[in-house]
Design a protein around this motif. Sequence first.
Motif, mmCIF file in Angstrom:
data_model
loop_
_atom_site.group_PDB
_atom_site.id
_atom_site.type_symbol
_atom_site.label_atom_id
_atom_site.label_comp_id
_atom_site.label_asym_id
_atom_site.label_seq_id
_atom_site.Cartn_x
_atom_site.Cartn_y
_atom_site.Cartn_z
ATOM 1 N N LEU A 283 25.233 3.249 -3.586
ATOM 2 C CA LEU A 283 24.656 3.531 -4.225
ATOM 3 C C LEU A 283 23.393 2.855 -4.440
ATOM 4 C CD1 LEU A 283 27.540 3.445 -6.877
ATOM 5 C CD2 LEU A 283 26.623 5.435 -5.668
ATOM 6 N N PHE A 284 22.652 2.357 -4.069
ATOM 7 C CA PHE A 284 21.398 1.289 -4.936
ATOM 8 C C PHE A 284 20.667 1.137 -3.454
ATOM 9 C CE2 PHE A 284 25.070 -0.371 -7.544
ATOM 10 C CZ PHE A 284 25.278 0.119 -8.199
ATOM 11 N N TRP A 285 19.656 1.235 -3.373
ATOM 12 C CA TRP A 285 18.757 1.784 -2.671
ATOM 13 C C TRP A 285 17.222 1.055 -3.017
ATOM 14 C CZ3 TRP A 285 20.663 1.991 2.464
ATOM 15 C CH2 TRP A 285 21.607 3.005 2.221
ATOM 16 N N ARG A 286 16.437 0.461 -2.380
ATOM 17 C CA ARG A 286 15.250 0.001 -2.446
ATOM 18 C C ARG A 286 13.957 1.037 -3.081
ATOM 19 N NH1 ARG A 286 12.894 -3.297 1.652
ATOM 20 N NH2 ARG A 286 12.627 -1.079 2.952
ATOM 21 N N GLY A 287 13.800 0.856 -4.363
ATOM 22 C CA GLY A 287 12.786 2.270 -4.710
ATOM 23 C C GLY A 287 13.369 2.944 -5.973
ATOM 24 N N GLN A 288 14.497 2.606 -5.841
ATOM 25 C CA GLN A 288 15.132 3.401 -7.972
ATOM 26 C C GLN A 288 14.323 3.265 -8.017
ATOM 27 O OE1 GLN A 288 18.957 2.774 -5.962
ATOM 28 N NE2 GLN A 288 19.344 4.443 -5.167
ATOM 29 N N ASP A 289 14.442 3.532 -9.463
ATOM 30 C CA ASP A 289 14.028 3.731 -10.688
ATOM 31 C C ASP A 289 15.312 2.212 -11.492
ATOM 32 O OD1 ASP A 289 15.419 5.021 -11.883
ATOM 33 O OD2 ASP A 289 14.188 7.005 -12.296
ATOM 34 N N GLY A 290 16.395 3.072 -11.083
ATOM 35 C CA GLY A 290 18.229 1.369 -11.794
ATOM 36 C C GLY A 290 17.848 2.437 -13.077
ATOM 37 N N ARG A 291 17.660 3.716 -13.300
ATOM 38 C CA ARG A 291 18.010 4.637 -14.341
ATOM 39 C C ARG A 291 19.873 4.694 -14.193
ATOM 40 N NH1 ARG A 291 13.301 7.718 -16.856
ATOM 41 N NH2 ARG A 291 12.674 7.340 -14.319
ATOM 42 N N VAL A 292 20.696 4.257 -15.184
ATOM 43 C CA VAL A 292 21.889 4.833 -14.614
ATOM 44 C C VAL A 292 21.641 6.135 -15.067
ATOM 45 C CG1 VAL A 292 24.797 5.193 -14.331
ATOM 46 C CG2 VAL A 292 23.136 2.976 -14.440
ATOM 47 N N THR A 293 21.192 7.337 -14.875
ATOM 48 C CA THR A 293 21.239 8.671 -15.493
ATOM 49 C C THR A 293 21.627 9.816 -13.959
ATOM 50 O OG1 THR A 293 19.213 9.130 -14.673
ATOM 51 C CG2 THR A 293 19.750 8.803 -16.870
ATOM 52 N N GLY A 294 22.564 10.966 -14.510
ATOM 53 C CA GLY A 294 22.527 12.104 -13.540
ATOM 54 C C GLY A 294 23.564 11.944 -12.700
ATOM 55 N N TRP A 295 23.164 12.067 -11.457
ATOM 56 C CA TRP A 295 24.591 12.195 -10.442
ATOM 57 C C TRP A 295 25.081 10.359 -10.494
ATOM 58 C CZ3 TRP A 295 23.040 7.350 -6.432
ATOM 59 C CH2 TRP A 295 21.986 8.306 -6.304
ATOM 60 N N MET A 296 23.295 9.557 -10.531
ATOM 61 C CA MET A 296 23.845 7.780 -10.586
ATOM 62 C C MET A 296 25.377 7.634 -11.828
ATOM 63 S SD MET A 296 23.917 5.312 -9.273
ATOM 64 C CE MET A 296 22.926 4.537 -7.817
ATOM 65 N N LYS A 297 24.999 8.080 -12.594
ATOM 66 C CA LYS A 297 25.646 8.537 -13.692
ATOM 67 C C LYS A 297 26.973 8.370 -13.252
ATOM 68 C CE LYS A 297 27.120 9.578 -18.497
ATOM 69 N NZ LYS A 297 26.874 10.062 -19.521
ATOM 70 N N GLN A 298 26.885 9.475 -12.587
ATOM 71 C CA GLN A 298 28.575 10.271 -12.541
ATOM 72 C C GLN A 298 29.196 9.586 -11.461
ATOM 73 O OE1 GLN A 298 28.059 14.581 -11.509
ATOM 74 N NE2 GLN A 298 25.875 15.171 -12.541
#
Length: 248
Positions: A67-82
């Motif tokens: 789920l987690f990759w360098r360069g992500q903004d870190g917010r738990v929204t959208g697809w990440m939240k789901q």
Amino acid sequence: MTDRAALERSLNQLLEPARFKDYGPNGLQVEGREDVRHLVCGVTASLALIDAAIAAKADAILVHHGLFWRGQDGRVTGWMKQRLARLIQHDISLFAYHLPLDAHPLLGNNAQLGARLGWAADGRFGDQDLGFTAAIAPIGLDLLAVQLQEALGRNVLAVPGDGRALRRVAWCSGGAQGYFEAAIAAGADVFVTGEISEPQAHYARETGVAFIAAGHHATERYGVQGVGAHVAQDLGLSWQFIDVDNPA
């Protein structure tokens, strides 16, 4: 049955993630229940895989792409939240190993891909020695492409080189098209990977070394199966591989 900590130790001992400079964290990415009876393996921690694992009553999921990759903004929204919400709601652990799963000499993506094609690896190349090389019986590009298509169950894209008989193959699963120059330097007559970008077609034509893009997902289905079967047998778990089709 085993426990989450024992599964984590087994995976880390097998794959040695500390050896690799990677694009994201390797190992336990989401902590679920302590007891583990059933392990589901898949390529990517997509919502479709997570939902299929829930239906299969998984206690833990093992993937190549977490789920987690360098360069992500870190917010738990959208697809990440789901995705996170499903895992947390059902108390399922998520283990992800990226480059360590490519590199393992027997159970990794490249080793398992080579085994399916009958390629006996005799060397390594590229950044962190992720690429494999092998001598093969002389073969034409068209026939090699057919063999790959039959083994992987999908069409491949082949860019001819100078038409030489192919006697030495280099390969690296997934998005390793940037390894083409290293494969050429390693003496390959053909390089097999998952994807192609614009420069590789020119390199093939200008160097005479053929290039085959066989699919990112298709070339990375086998490492999680090899590792999943190994740790499941070692720890007394039931396990299954769930393939969520991806045209990439």
